[in-house]
Design an enzyme around this catalytic site. Structure first.
Site, PDB file in Angstrom:
ATOM      1  N   ASP A 234      -0.629 -16.653  -0.474  1.00  0.00           N
ATOM      2  CA  ASP A 234      -0.348 -15.415  -1.194  1.00  0.00           C
ATOM      3  C   ASP A 234      -0.675 -15.584  -2.681  1.00  0.00           C
ATOM      4  OD1 ASP A 234       1.086 -12.890  -1.947  1.00  0.00           O
ATOM      5  OD2 ASP A 234       1.940 -13.073   0.055  1.00  0.00           O
TER       6      ASP A 234
ATOM      7  N   HIS B 116       4.309 -10.637  -5.617  1.00  0.00           N
ATOM      8  CA  HIS B 116       4.060 -10.366  -4.203  1.00  0.00           C
ATOM      9  C   HIS B 116       4.442 -11.558  -3.326  1.00  0.00           C
ATOM     10  CE1 HIS B 116       1.499  -9.709  -0.581  1.00  0.00           C
ATOM     11  NE2 HIS B 116       1.739  -8.432  -0.820  1.00  0.00           N
TER      12      HIS B 116
END
Length: 481
Positions: free
Chosen positions: A158, A190
């Site tokens: 990520d 995120h």
């Protein structure tokens, strides 16, 4: 002389006829002059080494002959299980030469991959955890077995993770940074959010699992496919050296246009025994157009809303395996506290966390996990979308039920504001250094207790940052249902 000329022409014709395919990516945002090269499965280590030596001299010759300033060359090298390959910046002549090597399977333009989530409104209830341990919506408690994913390692592929966030209790470590920005932090938020859903003490499902942060996307939530393939490569090798791939989960809350290279890398990881949870995408369209969501061997996850409908943004179609909560999900925020986000990016970590939970509880692994999740799930989702073969919402099956989660905060502890992209830094030339696999921390003892809009993409900043200055089953399953 005439015979020699005839032989030369014949060899050239054979070489051209057998040249690897240079794939086109008409619906994806490509990175200029950047490519991913995949070698054939029977390529030996010696063959691969010879190819790399040849590539270096060929690339140098071509850029010298053309007097070009473009001299980046090879960037990432991939070598795990049956998959060998590399990425880099090459001129047209070098790419044509690469494709002529009989050991090359295909050449693919490097493309932009993005997160599948966005910061959403605040002051919303936290409902995802409770929903996956209940037979109906509207409940408030999350009931689970106290094993809680202990002994399983979850890889967050990520934007990075705030590994010091209190919700991770010291169970998170930094693994690898494939962005090459020198910043081992999550500036986007995120990755921290998705990780909290997977393993957080308050917000998470597998509350005793370990977490490894693998940064493949930058502060703006995007990055090249080549770096993501490198991240997968790193995860597989790290898992092999630390407990085994059969005790490892990888979450990929990201995606872009269809990529043979990315799908191949994901499939190789699954073949090695890892479980991969992948976000379906946020374009309200057929997920077969997205990678790695279109790879049949991964578990592709659509998003559901609190009323058990498909989230309006969620992709659909034959590629989907499951649905999980994805609208208005509260989880960890970098620097401490929480925030609300929505997207299939938020749905996928619910599946990854539940996979880790079941792997610890039942001893299953790899491809068997997605099937087990389907068995335990409930046929609850309405309006699943055209050609979608499932309406199953994940559920932990009641487990043994000797643990109970604290109720998550009723609202985010920080206002949820869109994250502003940061001007990227110029990387050092050449292939980025990949840190050696980090040792896993000891297991602590605890009580039993979106695609971003294309119009917002800063391409100039991205360029400066990175470059200076079983497929058929899902693809056609709708025809047989």
């Amino acid at each position: 002389m005439g015979v020699f000329r005839f032989i030369s022409i014949s060899l050239a014709a054979v070489s051209a006829a057998n040249a690897a395919q240079i794939l086109s990516m008409p619906h994806a945002q490509t990175v200029p002059n950047s490519y991913i090269v995949m070698m054939k499965d029977d390529t030996s280590d010696d063959d691969f080494n010879h190819h790399q030596s040849w590539l270096q001299s060929t690339h140098t010759h071509n850029i010298t002959r053309r007097a070009t300033v473009q001299n980046a060359g090879m960037r990432h090298k991939y070598n795990f299980h049956k998959m060998k390959g590399y990425s880099g910046v090459f001129d047209d002549e070098t790419i044509k030469d690469i494709a002529k090597d009989p050991k090359v399977m295909f050449v693919e333009p490097d493309t932009i991959i993005s997160v599948h989530g966005k910061v959403d409104q605040n002051n919303v209830p936290s409902w995802g955890l409770a929903r996956i341990s209940s037979s109906k919506p509207g409940t408030q408690d999350y009931t689970y077995d106290s094993s809680a994913g202990e002994g399983i390692t979850v890889y967050s592929v990520d934007t990075g993770v705030d590994i010091n966030h209190e919700d991770f209790e010291g169970r998170a470590i930094w693994g690898s940074n494939q962005v090459n920005d020198g910043d081992d932090n999550d500036r986007s938020g995120h990755g921290t959010h998705t990780s909290g859903t997977m393993v957080g003490k308050e917000f998470g499902i597998a509350k005793k699992a370990k977490l490894v942060a693998v940064k493949v996307l930058g502060n703006d939530g995007s990055g090249p496919t080549s770096g993501i393939v490198a991240g997968i490569n790193w995860c597989v090798e790290h898992a092999r050296q630390n407990g085994g791939t059969n005790k490892a989960v990888m979450n990929m809350s990201l995606g872009g246009g269809s990529s043979s290279a990315l799908n191949r890398a994901a499939a190789q990881a699954v073949e090695q025994g890892m479980f991969l949870s992948v976000a379906a995408g946020n374009d309200n369209t057929d997920a077969r157009s997205s990678s790695p969501a279109s790879e049949p061997s991964v578990c592709t996850v659509g998003a559901s809303a609190e009323d058990d409908s498909r989230s309006s943004f969620s992709n659909w179609g034959p590629s989907l395996d499951l649905f999980a909560p994805g609208s208005n999900i509260i989880s960890a925020r970098p620097g401490g506290g929480s925030q609300s986000m929505s997207g299939t990016s938020m749905a996928a970590p619910h599946v990854a966390g539940l996979a880790a939970y079941l792997m610890a509880l039942e001893g299953i692994s790899g491809g068997a996990v997605c099937d087990r999740l389907k068995q335990l799930g409930s046929a609850s989702i309405s309006d699943v979308g055209p050609g979608t073969p499932t309406n199953v919402l994940i559920n932990n099956g009641g487990a043994k039920g000797d643990g109970k989660s604290p109720k998550p905060s009723p609202k985010p502890s920080h206002p949820s504001e869109p994250q502003q992209p940061t001007e990227p830094q110029q990387p050092a030339p050449g292939e980025p250094s990949t840190p050696a696999p980090a040792p896993m921390p000891p297991t602590p003892q605890h009580p039993h207790t979106p695609f971003p809009g294309g119009d917002d993409f800063d391409f100039d900043g991205f360029w400066k940052k990175y470059f200076g200055g079983e497929h058929w089953r899902k693809m056609f399953s709708s025809f047989f249902n």
